[in-house]
Scaffold this motif. Structure first.
Motif, mmCIF file in Angstrom:
data_model
loop_
_atom_site.group_PDB
_atom_site.id
_atom_site.type_symbol
_atom_site.label_atom_id
_atom_site.label_comp_id
_atom_site.label_asym_id
_atom_site.label_seq_id
_atom_site.Cartn_x
_atom_site.Cartn_y
_atom_site.Cartn_z
ATOM 1 N N ARG A 1 1.015 -3.591 -7.884
ATOM 2 C CA ARG A 1 2.402 -3.958 -7.599
ATOM 3 C C ARG A 1 3.311 -3.996 -8.821
ATOM 4 O O ARG A 1 4.535 -4.067 -8.670
ATOM 5 N N VAL A 2 2.768 -3.993 -10.015
ATOM 6 C CA VAL A 2 3.610 -4.177 -11.203
ATOM 7 C C VAL A 2 4.696 -3.107 -11.338
ATOM 8 O O VAL A 2 5.863 -3.443 -11.596
ATOM 9 N N PRO A 3 4.399 -1.812 -11.168
ATOM 10 C CA PRO A 3 5.482 -0.819 -11.298
ATOM 11 C C PRO A 3 6.636 -1.066 -10.326
ATOM 12 O O PRO A 3 7.810 -0.954 -10.705
ATOM 13 N N LEU B 1 -3.613 -8.892 0.290
ATOM 14 C CA LEU B 1 -3.686 -8.781 1.748
ATOM 15 C C LEU B 1 -2.477 -9.428 2.404
ATOM 16 O O LEU B 1 -1.964 -8.932 3.409
ATOM 17 N N GLY B 2 -2.007 -10.531 1.829
ATOM 18 C CA GLY B 2 -0.789 -11.139 2.354
ATOM 19 C C GLY B 2 0.405 -10.213 2.227
ATOM 20 O O GLY B 2 1.243 -10.113 3.133
ATOM 21 N N ASP B 3 0.476 -9.509 1.103
ATOM 22 C CA ASP B 3 1.572 -8.561 0.894
ATOM 23 C C ASP B 3 1.515 -7.428 1.915
ATOM 24 O O ASP B 3 2.541 -7.006 2.457
ATOM 25 N N LEU B 4 0.310 -6.945 2.165
ATOM 26 C CA LEU B 4 0.160 -5.852 3.121
ATOM 27 C C LEU B 4 0.452 -6.307 4.548
ATOM 28 O O LEU B 4 1.120 -5.614 5.311
ATOM 29 N N PHE B 5 -0.056 -7.485 4.920
ATOM 30 C CA PHE B 5 0.140 -7.984 6.280
ATOM 31 C C PHE B 5 1.619 -8.228 6.576
ATOM 32 O O PHE B 5 2.117 -7.867 7.631
ATOM 33 N N GLU C 1 6.885 -2.343 -0.578
ATOM 34 C CA GLU C 1 6.658 -0.980 -0.096
ATOM 35 C C GLU C 1 5.370 -0.412 -0.691
ATOM 36 O O GLU C 1 5.268 -0.211 -1.896
ATOM 37 N N PHE C 2 4.402 -0.164 0.171
ATOM 38 C CA PHE C 2 3.121 0.417 -0.240
ATOM 39 C C PHE C 2 3.117 1.892 0.164
ATOM 40 O O PHE C 2 2.605 2.267 1.224
ATOM 41 N N ASP C 3 3.696 2.713 -0.677
ATOM 42 C CA ASP C 3 3.895 4.120 -0.334
ATOM 43 C C ASP C 3 2.588 4.874 -0.121
ATOM 44 O O ASP C 3 2.538 5.837 0.645
ATOM 45 N N ARG D 1 -0.999 3.308 6.646
ATOM 46 C CA ARG D 1 -1.453 2.462 7.760
ATOM 47 C C ARG D 1 -2.196 1.266 7.178
ATOM 48 O O ARG D 1 -3.301 1.392 6.649
ATOM 49 N N ALA D 2 -1.575 0.109 7.290
ATOM 50 C CA ALA D 2 -2.111 -1.085 6.631
ATOM 51 C C ALA D 2 -3.419 -1.568 7.260
ATOM 52 O O ALA D 2 -4.360 -1.928 6.545
ATOM 53 N N LYS D 3 -3.494 -1.595 8.583
ATOM 54 C CA LYS D 3 -4.659 -2.198 9.241
ATOM 55 C C LYS D 3 -5.974 -1.500 8.900
ATOM 56 O O LYS D 3 -6.961 -2.171 8.555
#
Length: 249
Positions: free
Chosen positions: A88-90, A141-145, A170-172, A176-178
């Motif tokens: 997440r740092v960038p 996981l909290g960030d993704l959920f 934003e997780f480019d 699909r997170a799940k």
């Protein structure tokens, strides 16, 4: 063969091993974190831009400490769960520039609660690296959920410029997170850890939730401090005005 919901649950990595132990063992802490005043206020759309910017700053310092520790780690548990897609740092660096300007690195400093959180990360990275797994579990996981929802709420309630200020959420590289989270849980369960080490990771995860609650409470406290200052100024103005009225009479 298509699984029924019950069969799918039975097959989920979350239903066994350290994944289940972490989910069950942190349930109360998770609920407490979700119900802090700042979080509930955020989802009601009443959070302020300065408060959100401060949250971004705190998260930057936390993730910088985490990911620096991951870079230096040689522990197999940490290496197994350190997915580049989660970093997440960038993204946070982009958000910091948006809220604080291009020279943010020379002007923004961690708050007391943030520093305490970061100090803990650096301490366990040296003394007991497997505990870093708890920090991965709690934050990533909290960030993704909840990331997409949080980012959307921030953009709408704070009137942010389009696609700016919420890069953190934003997780480019994870479309699909799940399925990704399921894979992460499966690898978590495969870690070669004894019962004592697993329990210490659960205990650390609860501590991580406590650190995050402190961050939110600190933000809420900052808002209360502003309100107290405003009330003090207003009260002073009223007293001054009343005094002038009496002096005129």
């Amino acid at each position: 063969m298509e699984l029924t919901p019950a069969e799918a649950l039975a097959e989920s990595a979350r239903s066994r091993g350290l994944a289940l132990q972490l989910d069950d063992g942190t349930r109360k802490s998770h609920s407490m974190a979700e119900n802090t005043a700042f979080v509930t206020g955020f989802f009601k759309g009443i959070s302020t831009r300065p408060a959100f910017a401060q949250l971004v700053a705190s998260l930057y310092f936390v993730y910088e400490a985490m990911e620096s520790a991951f870079d230096k780690a040689t522990d197999p548990s940490v290496k197994a769960l350190d997915y580049p897609e989660l970093r997440r740092v960038p993204a946070l660096e982009d958000d910091m520039a948006y809220y604080f300007g291009v020279d943010w690195q020379s002007t923004v400093r961690p708050t007391a609660a943030t520093k305490e959180y970061c100090d803990r990360i650096r301490s366990i990275a040296v003394d007991e690296p497997p505990l870093l797994v708890a920090h991965m579990y709690t934050r990533y996981l909290g960030d993704l959920f909840g990331g997409q929802m949080m980012g959307g709420m921030a953009r709408s309630s704070l009137n942010l410029d389009d696609a700016l200020g919420t890069r953190f959420y934003e997780f480019d590289e994870i479309p699909r997170a799940k399925p990704f989270i399921e894979q992460w849980y499966a690898r978590l369960n495969d870690l070669e850890l004894d019962a004592g080490a697993k329990q210490r990771i659960v205990d650390e995860a609860n501590l991580v939730f406590a650190f995050n609650i402190k961050l939110f409470d600190e933000l809420q406290g900052g808002k209360r401090a502003v309100l107290r200052t405003m009330w003090g100024l207003a009260k002073g103005a009223v007293v001054s005005r009343v005094g002038k009225i009496f002096r005129r009479s």
